[in-house]
Design an enzyme around this catalytic site. Structure first.
Site, PDB file in Angstrom:
ATOM      1  N   CYS A  24      -1.300   9.215  -8.081  1.00 63.55           N
ATOM      2  CA  CYS A  24      -2.514   9.048  -7.273  1.00 63.55           C
ATOM      3  C   CYS A  24      -3.504  10.170  -7.589  1.00 63.55           C
ATOM      4  CB  CYS A  24      -2.207   9.046  -5.786  1.00 63.55           C
ATOM      5  SG  CYS A  24      -3.716   8.882  -4.804  1.00 63.55           S
TER       6      CYS A  24
ATOM      7  N   GLY B 197      -5.072  -5.608  -9.806  1.00 63.04           N
ATOM      8  CA  GLY B 197      -5.536  -4.602  -8.854  1.00 63.04           C
ATOM      9  C   GLY B 197      -6.947  -4.845  -8.353  1.00 63.04           C
TER      10      GLY B 197
ATOM     11  N   GLY C 233      -6.977  -3.519 -14.984  1.00 63.50           N
ATOM     12  CA  GLY C 233      -8.083  -4.359 -15.444  1.00 63.50           C
ATOM     13  C   GLY C 233      -7.767  -5.812 -15.673  1.00 63.50           C
TER      14      GLY C 233
ATOM     15  N   ASN D 154      -1.890   3.605 -13.357  1.00 66.80           N
ATOM     16  CA  ASN D 154      -2.701   3.856 -12.177  1.00 66.80           C
ATOM     17  C   ASN D 154      -4.167   4.019 -12.634  1.00 66.80           C
ATOM     18  OD1 ASN D 154      -3.624   4.748  -9.572  1.00 66.80           O
ATOM     19  ND2 ASN D 154      -1.573   5.505  -9.142  1.00 66.80           N
TER      20      ASN D 154
ATOM     21  N   LYS E  19       0.838  -1.198   0.000  1.00 63.69           N
ATOM     22  CA  LYS E  19       0.000   0.000   0.000  1.00 63.69           C
ATOM     23  C   LYS E  19       0.879   1.256   0.000  1.00 63.69           C
ATOM     24  CE  LYS E  19      -4.064   1.923   2.048  1.00 63.69           C
ATOM     25  NZ  LYS E  19      -4.189   2.654   0.768  1.00 63.69           N
TER      26      LYS E  19
ATOM     27  N   ASN F 146       5.702   0.932  -2.260  1.00 67.68           N
ATOM     28  CA  ASN F 146       5.111   1.978  -3.086  1.00 67.68           C
ATOM     29  C   ASN F 146       5.147   3.279  -2.293  1.00 67.68           C
ATOM     30  OD1 ASN F 146       2.656   3.692  -3.940  1.00 67.68           O
ATOM     31  ND2 ASN F 146       2.861   2.255  -5.630  1.00 67.68           N
TER      32      ASN F 146
ATOM     33  N   ASN G  48       5.046   6.381  -6.714  1.00 70.28           N
ATOM     34  CA  ASN G  48       3.717   6.706  -7.205  1.00 70.28           C
ATOM     35  C   ASN G  48       3.629   8.200  -7.510  1.00 70.28           C
ATOM     36  OD1 ASN G  48       0.995   7.059  -7.615  1.00 70.28           O
ATOM     37  ND2 ASN G  48       0.362   6.363  -5.591  1.00 70.28           N
TER      38      ASN G  48
END
Lengths: 304, 242
Positions: A132, A268, A247, A195, A46, A101, A129
């Site tokens: 976001c 994900g 996906g 993302n 996370k 991450n 990342n």
């Protein structure tokens, strides 16, 4: 029917290419009793920031056709808890590739957090990342401009002397290849894409957004063709390895993403529908490979 | 947590827009709620377990959205993917001798399983249930047969005390050493503020995974952020920030 599922990611050997994506698998520990984590090629933890964050108010989750929106907003206990307790606890039960991450609201925060992750023994890869969509003045702001993306990459590259740095890209851009090239030129060892897509839902009875944050990141099966196209474009424009994400719901999707150019594939939103998605996909991979006459999964990477 | 296919053996209207769903499968489900996959919908739906025995369990649901409306059309014999073993439920052992259960609407469902457990432990149980109107009432006979004292409240006064559960509580003035409540947030807040002594309430929130790893349902509590699906849904009265 012995199949070779292993892949190599910047010198890290993964027993298979399947990695739960950041934000959809907690810190791994939450699922330790659900199945044997050691079947996983890697785990992307996370997203973590310098300070502990509660994140956005609830509701944080909304549904859509073939997908979902989230606006969790980087809830996490802070980088010190990540490197001091979460990663050591996971390392005790998991011997695969651990991907930290890291998110931030300033270059300085990225630098500080990545330096701590680089110094943490249990972490194998650092995923930065810059994409976001659910936090303000941070996250995606760095990932939607090639100069800013390059600057973050250079900053973290300076402090990460021991570990490969992957930059996680936003799909909410006009040309993802420009951003990807900027990161590669600035020294990124690899790229994770994509993302979530910035989206929104409205409760038509209440005439208000469903998400307290108004907008959220759209993910799930619906985005697979777009993510695949972006992986294909970036993998063919850059020379560094790509972790494909977006996906993915099946072993066939994993193979498709690899043919498009991904060396590893992140799963994900599907984890949220089915916490057993990753082990089920990994179990199905050799069966699909047999059907398609693939002996070694590495040989299909970027073959399309 | 386990994932299993269960077979619908009953799915019928029992009150206004309210269905009783009985699912059969292997073993006895544990956990406070189950997470149901509804054909054609992306996310699962969390529903509290109302009753559970070897090989079958009972859920009550209201058709409040598209998902539950489709669920209501599924015939007996349909198979559903169900995640079980989820959530931290009511702590029956927190009550030493005498429990007060206060439910609003379908909040009565998980309280029924709790009432059975408390009675098995030989405790005295008083239950107060509130509904908007008579045609929404569920589980009244079951609670009445099981509990030592029982009262109903309806907003329109069609059955029982006219008004809220808090009005019925004033009339009944029950004795208890621990209370449990489940229902709409405004009701539980009023109950927790009106009732003396220790107790707990079952919160509700839009969930992602339902198993504690997506952090989609985290709420602020007196002890910091807590996941409704994993650290709850049941929290002690003093933990909840209304």
């Amino acid at each position: 029917m012995v199949k070779d599922l292993s892949v190599n990611l910047c010198g890290q050997s993964l027993r298979n290419p399947v990695v739960p994506a950041s934000g959809t698998f907690g810190f791994g520990l939450e699922l330790a009793d659900t199945f044997d984590l050691n079947v996983l090629g890697g785990i992307s933890l996370k997203g973590s920031t310098r300070e502990a964050r509660y994140g956005n108010p609830v509701p944080r989750i909304a549904e859509a056709s073939c997908g979902m929106l989230n606006a969790v907003g980087l809830q996490n206990p802070g980088i010190d808890v990540l490197v001091g307790s979460k990663v050591p606890a996971l390392r005790k039960i998991y011997n695969g590739c651990i991907i930290a991450n890291i998110s931030g609201f300033s270059l300085e925060e990225y630098r500080e957090c990545c330096a701590k992750a680089d110094a943490c023994e249990g972490i194998d890869i650092i995923e930065v990342n810059i994409s976001c969509p659910n936090v303000h003045n941070g996250g995606m702001a760095f990932g939607t401009n090639p100069n800013a993306a390059a600057e973050v990459t250079r900053t973290v590259r300076e402090v990460c002397s021991q570990k490969p740095v992957f930059i996680k890209l936003s799909p909410n851009v006009t040309d993802i290849v420009t951003i990807a090239r900027a990161c590669e030129d600035a020294g990124a060892d690899g790229l994770t894409l994509v993302n979530t897509f910035l989206g929104m839902r409205i409760d038509i009875a209440r005439r208000k957004p469903i998400l307290a944050n108004t907008t959220g990141g759209f993910s799930g099966a619906a985005i697979f063709p777009i993510a695949l196209r972006m992986v294909y474009q970036v993998a063919h424009a850059c020379h560094i390895p790509v972790m494909g994400c977006g996906g993915v719901t099946s072993a066939r999707d994993v193979l498709e993403m690899m043919m498009a150019g991904a060396t590893a594939v992140q799963v994900g939103a599907e984890n949220l529908r089915n916490p057993f998605a990753c082990p089920e996909i990994i179990e199905a991979l050799p069966v699909e490979m047999e059907r398609l006459g693939i002996q070694d999964i590495k040989e299909i990477i970027k073959t399309v | 947590m386990e994932k299993q296919l269960y077979t619908i053996t009953e799915n019928r209207l029992v009150a206004a827009d309210t269905y009783r769903l009985v699912l059969s499968g292997k073993g006895k489900v544990d956990g406070e709620f189950v997470h149901l996959e509804i054909p054609g919908f992306y996310l699962r739906r969390p529903l509290s377990v109302c009753d559970s025995e070897e090989g079958r369990f009972v859920l009550l649901y209201k058709t409040v959205g598209e998902g539950t409306r489709v669920l209501a059309t599924l015939p007996e014999g349909s198979r559903l993917s169900v995640l079980t073993g989820l959530g931290k439920g009511f702590d029956a052992s927190a009550c030493s001798r005498s429990a007060l259960l206060v439910g609003g609407g379908l909040g009565a469902a998980p309280l029924y399983l709790l009432a059975k457990e408390l009675k098995q432990q030989g405790k005295k149980v008083t239950a107060v249930l509130g509904f908007n109107k008579a045609d929404e009432i569920v589980l009244a006979q079951e609670f009445e047969g099981l509990c030592d004292a029982f009262a109903l409240a309806t907003l329109d006064g069609s059955v029982g005390v006219k008004g809220f559960v808090t009005d019925a509580l004033r009339t009944l003035a029950p004795t208890y050493d621990y209370f449990y409540t489940c229902g709409p947030m405004v009701m539980m807040k009023a109950v927790c503020q009106a009732l003396e002594g220790p107790g707990e309430a079952s919160l509700e929130e839009r969930m992602g995974c339902g198993a504690g790893f997506c952090y989609g349902c985290s709420v602020q509590t007196a002890g910091g952020p807590r996941r409704v699906c994993k650290d709850g849904p049941v929290f002690k009265k003093e933990e909840i920030l209304w």
